[in-house]
Scaffold this motif. Structure first.
Motif, PDB file in Angstrom:
ATOM      1  N   GLU A  40      43.489  36.083  41.253  1.00 15.92           N
ATOM      2  CA  GLU A  40      42.182  36.627  41.320  1.00 15.92           C
ATOM      3  C   GLU A  40      41.214  35.700  41.010  1.00 15.92           C
ATOM      4  O   GLU A  40      39.908  35.724  41.330  1.00 15.92           O
ATOM      5  CB  GLU A  40      42.171  37.697  40.283  1.00 15.92           C
ATOM      6  N   GLN A  78      40.238  39.952  45.314  1.00 16.35           N
ATOM      7  CA  GLN A  78      40.564  41.250  44.685  1.00 16.35           C
ATOM      8  C   GLN A  78      41.785  41.665  45.654  1.00 16.35           C
ATOM      9  O   GLN A  78      42.678  42.395  44.965  1.00 16.35           O
ATOM     10  CB  GLN A  78      39.366  42.208  45.176  1.00 16.35           C
ATOM     11  N   TYR A 251      46.444  48.826  36.523  1.00 16.94           N
ATOM     12  CA  TYR A 251      46.642  48.747  38.061  1.00 16.94           C
ATOM     13  C   TYR A 251      45.565  47.568  38.384  1.00 16.94           C
ATOM     14  O   TYR A 251      44.513  47.802  38.218  1.00 16.94           O
ATOM     15  CB  TYR A 251      46.315  49.874  38.850  1.00 16.94           C
ATOM     16  N   ASN A 252      46.085  46.475  39.006  1.00 15.92           N
ATOM     17  CA  ASN A 252      45.083  45.727  39.453  1.00 15.92           C
ATOM     18  C   ASN A 252      45.003  45.131  41.155  1.00 15.92           C
ATOM     19  O   ASN A 252      44.894  43.980  41.513  1.00 15.92           O
ATOM     20  CB  ASN A 252      45.442  44.106  38.952  1.00 15.92           C
ATOM     21  N   TYR A 297      49.982  40.735  34.638  1.00 13.87           N
ATOM     22  CA  TYR A 297      48.739  41.212  34.942  1.00 13.87           C
ATOM     23  C   TYR A 297      48.853  41.789  36.575  1.00 13.87           C
ATOM     24  O   TYR A 297      48.078  42.494  37.045  1.00 13.87           O
ATOM     25  CB  TYR A 297      47.919  40.092  35.073  1.00 13.87           C
ATOM     26  N   GLY A 298      50.029  41.285  37.351  1.00 11.21           N
ATOM     27  CA  GLY A 298      50.183  41.691  38.674  1.00 11.21           C
ATOM     28  C   GLY A 298      51.744  41.847  38.787  1.00 11.21           C
ATOM     29  O   GLY A 298      52.847  41.213  38.220  1.00 11.21           O
ATOM     30  N   SER A 342      47.411  38.337  40.417  1.00  5.96           N
ATOM     31  CA  SER A 342      47.367  39.768  40.294  1.00  5.96           C
ATOM     32  C   SER A 342      48.180  40.368  41.418  1.00  5.96           C
ATOM     33  O   SER A 342      48.359  41.669  41.469  1.00  5.96           O
ATOM     34  CB  SER A 342      45.916  40.139  40.526  1.00  5.96           C
TER      35      SER A 342
END
Length: 347
Positions: A40, A78, A251-252, A297-298, A342
């Motif tokens: 990200e 993103q 949720y990323n 994170y992901g 992410s």
């Protein structure tokens, strides 16, 4: 001389005929295999990038976009969406870059008027890009929209479709574009008319759509539960909902469901982060602590190798890392990547 010309023509014809009957093997592009890792990037630095991991050799290529195009991506990455020839890099800093899927050479970009872009879908030869729009004085997003670009390689935004607040995931079914809006609703857009035809309220905060056993599902969550809403693909109403008790899930933008219906999610707990494994087939929590650690994170899941990928952001103190976990929940290895890994894409 004429005899020599005739011999040459016959020779060339023989080559063409023989080639026409042999299978033609098209070389695979460098980035059409392995794993694409979405980093990200850090807020303010705007250093989001894509890394490529070869899961056969365990070799990692950093900064793919910059390496190929001679310039940094320069945004907070993103989402990554791929449609055969083209891959789209969506930044929540208001940009979408279009690259060739095989070699990541840039072929275009969306030129104007994006603010906080979140995801994208291609429908009827156009790009539909979800965007939160600007923040107001109360940090709300009352001017959210879906931007429409009429060329699959980018260009100017033709027009914007107003939507409920904070549109996220977006999908295309039949002749409708569905948009998951964080206010708690699905916005249904009829392609052609290109306006919101209706909104459908759902439980939880909706984030993304996914397919499982020919059904379309919407993933939503709140502080105590995760909801998987199965949609009627004719009316787009919710026809069935599965609820799972999972506290403080995050949720990323990652996608982490297996072909067998196992869904992996991250739960931020008091002393650690855990990966929870859910089962769509049984509708239950299959493992409430499949793997634990910190700064998760992901997530991504590779069905071919039955390997779970976990992105770890390192407390945003420099670069993060990616851990690979086998089907038994054991660590295979760990590799250093970019800032804020992410999500993962498996071509």
């Amino acid at each position: 001389m004429k005899k020599m010309q005739l011999v040459c023509k016959l020779f060339l014809f023989a080559i063409l005929v023989s080639c026409g009957t042999d299978p033609v093997e098209i070389p695979q592009g460098a980035y059409e295999d392995g794993v694409l890792i979405i980093n990200e990037g850090a807020f303010g630095a705007n250093d989001g990038e894509v890394f490529h991991f070869d899961n056969n050799t365990a070799e990692l290529e950093a900064n793919v976009f910059e390496n190929v195009n001679g310039r940094p991506f320069a945004g907070l990455l993103q989402d990554l969406i791929s449609y055969e020839d083209y891959t789209y890099l969506v930044a929540n800093t208001g940009k979408v870059e279009v690259v060739q899927s095989a070699d990541f050479i840039s072929v275009g970009a969306v030129n104007n008027d994006l603010v906080n872009s979140r995801s994208m879908v291609k429908a009827d030869g156009k790009l539909y890009i979800s965007d939160w729009g600007p923040y107001d004085a109360n940090w709300s997003n009352t001017e959210s929209f879906v931007a429409v670009v009429e060329d699959v390689t980018g260009g100017d935004i033709a027009y914007k479709i107003p939507t409920p607040s904070r549109p996220e995931g977006i999908t295309f079914i039949g002749d409708r574009v569905l948009v998951a809006c964080q206010m708690g609703a699905i916005a249904v857009i009829e392609v052609g008319d290109d306006e919101v035809e209706k909104t459908i309220d759902v439980a939880g905060t909706p984030f993304f759509f996914f397919e499982y056993q020919r059904g379309t599902y919407l993933y939503a969550k709140d502080s105590e539960k995760i909801y998987l809403h199965k949609l009627n693909t004719a009316t787009f109403d919710v026809e069935e909902s599965l609820e799972f008790s999972v506290d403080n899930s995050i949720y990323n933008g990652n996608f982490s469901i297996s072909n067998s219906g196992e869904l992996f999610v991250i739960s931020n707990q008091d002393t650690e982060d855990v990966v929870v494994k859910l089962s769509l087939s049984s509708g239950s929590v299959e493992n409430d602590n499949f793997y634990s650690g910190s700064n998760f994170y992901g997530l991504g899941y590779d069905d071919d190798t039955q390997t779970l990928y976990i992105g770890e952001h390192n407390g945003w103190q420099g670069n993060g890392s990616v851990m690979r976990i086998n089907a038994q929940g054991d660590l295979i290895d760990e590799v250093s990547v970019g800032r804020g890994p992410s999500g993962f894409y498996f071509p």
